[in-house]
Design an enzyme around this catalytic site. Structure first.
Site, PDB file in Angstrom:
ATOM      1  N   LYS A  78      27.504  28.285  47.754  1.00 44.93           N
ATOM      2  CA  LYS A  78      28.259  28.445  46.498  1.00 44.93           C
ATOM      3  C   LYS A  78      28.389  27.094  45.805  1.00 44.93           C
ATOM      4  CE  LYS A  78      32.676  30.509  44.933  1.00 44.93           C
ATOM      5  NZ  LYS A  78      33.942  31.111  45.389  1.00 44.93           N
ATOM      6  N   SER A 153      34.843  35.513  43.118  1.00 42.97           N
ATOM      7  CA  SER A 153      34.053  34.543  42.386  1.00 42.97           C
ATOM      8  C   SER A 153      32.725  34.186  43.063  1.00 42.97           C
ATOM      9  CB  SER A 153      34.865  33.266  42.192  1.00 42.97           C
ATOM     10  OG  SER A 153      35.190  32.690  43.455  1.00 42.97           O
ATOM     11  N   SER A 177      37.662  36.172  47.035  1.00 43.51           N
ATOM     12  CA  SER A 177      36.359  35.830  46.463  1.00 43.51           C
ATOM     13  C   SER A 177      35.160  35.929  47.387  1.00 43.51           C
ATOM     14  CB  SER A 177      36.394  34.423  45.876  1.00 43.51           C
ATOM     15  OG  SER A 177      36.937  34.478  44.593  1.00 43.51           O
TER      16      SER A 177
HETATM   17  N1  GLN Z   1      39.628  37.012  41.950  1.00 43.12           N
HETATM   18  C1  GLN Z   1      40.634  36.092  42.385  1.00 43.12           C
HETATM   19  C2  GLN Z   1      40.933  35.112  41.281  1.00 43.12           C
HETATM   20  O1  GLN Z   1      40.477  35.320  40.233  1.00 43.12           O
HETATM   21  C3  GLN Z   1      40.202  35.423  43.632  1.00 43.12           C
HETATM   22  C4  GLN Z   1      39.527  34.135  43.438  1.00 43.12           C
HETATM   23  C5  GLN Z   1      39.089  33.482  44.686  1.00 43.12           C
HETATM   24  O2  GLN Z   1      39.309  33.996  45.794  1.00 43.12           O
HETATM   25  N2  GLN Z   1      38.547  32.305  44.508  1.00 43.12           N
HETATM   26  O3  GLN Z   1      41.648  34.172  41.452  1.00 43.12           O
END
Ligand code: GLN
Length: 485
Positions: A78, A153, A177
């Site tokens: 990532k 993400s 994420s």
């Molecule tokens: N979807 C969540 C957010 O928008 C989780 C993000 C993550 O785990 N980095 O913060």
């Protein structure tokens, strides 16, 4: 043999038996990534270093040397995890031309294992999002249906594995994420225990919640990667000491004695009918094979999303303060410090990042701190206590928890982008494990061939540092449902 559909285990065997060379493998994968115009999991490809590492692996294989299970395995990272000398954007314009100046600890470990890093994968800007649509560059698509999001993400890392662009990958999980995109893309994604994998070299979103973890095609693959990256690191003050059993080592006798909890609150939330049916089907597989299954209660679940958007934004606003155009960020022609900040942050950050920085600054500001941030910390503790109670002998007495991952399947590109609250609700079932620092793995309910039905995942949540339990339960499930013994 299609090199791209092997598991890591199968790959290792074939590599040792010289069915192919590591260099050939890199050529296949790089060509494939270059030709793809649909899924687009990568922001940056690392062709030259990947080939160089592959040649090294081939030399070891030719010498008959003992190699690590990850040696020669094509992996994707990532793009919020630093690699020395490689562009690292965190999906943001503000870091468009930033080049990592050191290797994150997880990258160092992968390099030591001679895993092959093919490239850096797309993400929502600074890991803020659930669909990949917040990436400042382009949005990765779901390999099962390009009109749908891969989740976020870590959407690029999940799509890379699901679309056969890598055999495994790394993502990060702050509120879901890793697990949400794993569920949307039909792959396995593990959020490890907080403190089990070093965060050194991860561009922080919310430091008390962030964890790096693996994606794989199978639970065993994800466990192999986890075993390679876990462990104490002096560079991360929150990483824990202590050795624990490899998660990839399967122990059928122990698995069978685990007591499983089903949190009733997770089934009271609004969920797509199809998703609820598939997750219940997965739970039935355990039930029919004689596992002891208990209903448990995690009564504070309903506060998780609200509390998350106070704590995560507070931490994000302070973590992102360093991107000010002086040390990190775009160069500005402006003269005064204020003008430099305004220009770099104003132009460099996207809307979602600005929204969260504003919210986080607000909840931390004097006069509001007690009412929002402090209150949220107290509710976070209640959510963590719910789990402790479920796991304790005098409470629920369960060893692991089975639950849904996301209330829906992968949604359409554009469907939720103008409604941040709808997007935030995707994380209702994933955030609680981050608050409690628990390991949680998302695995597909069944095999979902590309081009067929949209995948659904379910989640196994475990006690702290009991990755072996949840991964073994996952391996048991895969063996049971795929008829492999
Ligand atoms: N979807 C969540 C957010 O928008 C989780 C993000 C993550 O785990 N980095 O913060």
């Amino acid at each position: 043999m299609d090199i791209r559909t092997l598991t890591i285990k199968e790959f290792g065997k074939s590599l040792k038996n010289k069915k192919f060379s590591a260099e050939e493998v890199v050529d296949v994968y790089i060509k494939n990534a270059r030709e793809d115009e649909v899924t687009r999991p990568f922001i940056t490809l690392c062709d030259a270093s990947a080939r160089e590492e592959a040649r090294r692996v081939d030399e070891y294989v030719n010498k008959g040397a003992d190699i690590h299970p990850l040696a020669g395995v094509p992996l994707a990272i990532k793009d919020n995890i630093l690699i020395e000398g490689v562009r690292t954007t965190a999906g943001s314009k503000i870091l468009d031309s930033y080049v990592g100046s050191y290797d994150a600890t997880v990258v160092k470990k992968i390099k030591e294992a001679h895993g092959i890093i093919l490239g850096k994968t797309n993400l929502d800007e600074f890991a803020m999002g659930s669909s990949n649509e917040n990436s400042a560059f382009f949005s990765t698509k779901n390999p099962h249906d390009p009109t749908r999001v891969p989740g976020g993400s870590s959407g690029g890392s999940a799509a890379a594995v699901a679309g056969n662009f890598a055999l495994g990958s790394l993502g990060s999980d702050t509120g879901g994420s890793i697990r949400e995109p794993a569920s949307f893309c039909g792959v396995v994604g593990l959020k490890p225990t907080y403190g089990s994998v070093s965060r050194f070299g991860l561009i922080a979103l919310a430091s008390s919640l962030d964890q790096i973890g693996p994606f794989g095609k199978t639970v065993e693959d994800a466990a192999i990667i986890f075993d390679a990256i876990k462990g104490h690191d002096a560079h991360d003050a929150t990483s824990k000491r202590g050795e624990y059993a490899p998660a990839s080592l399967y122990d059928e006798d122990r698995v069978k004695t685990r007591t499983l909890g089903i949190p009733k609150e997770y089934f009271e939330e609004k969920m797509d009918k199809d998703v609820a049916r598939e997750v219940e089907g997965a739970i039935d597989v355990f039930r029919k094979k004689g596992f002891s299954i208990k209903e448990i209660s995690l009564p504070h679940t309903k506060y998780a999303v609200s509390v998350y958007y106070v704590i995560m934004t507070a931490e994000a606003s302070s973590n992102l303060a360093r991107f000010d155009g002086v040390r990190y960020g775009r160069n500005s022609e402006k003269n005064t410090l204020w003008d430099i900040y305004k220009e770099t942050r104003g132009r460099g950050f996207g809307d979602e990042v600005k929204r969260r920085v504003l919210l986080g600054t607000f909840v931390l500001s004097s006069g509001y701190y007690d009412a929002y941030y402090l209150k949220a910390q107290k509710v976070r503790k209640l959510i963590a206590d719910d789990f402790e109670n479920a796991f304790s002998e005098n409470g629920g007495g369960v060893d692991a928890i089975l639950a849904p991952v996301v209330p829906t399947k992968a949604f359409k590109v554009g469907e939720k982008i103008s409604d941040p609250i709808a997007m935030y609700l995707s994380d209702i079932f994933t955030i609680p494990a981050n608050f409690a620092g628990l390991p949680a793995v998302s695995l597909p309910v069944k095999k979902y061939p590309l081009g067929g039905e949209l995948p659904v995942g379910f989640q196994i949540i475990g006690k702290p540092f009991h990755e072996k339990d949840i991964m073994n339960l996952g391996m048991w499930y895969e063996r049971e449902t795929e008829g492999k013994k």
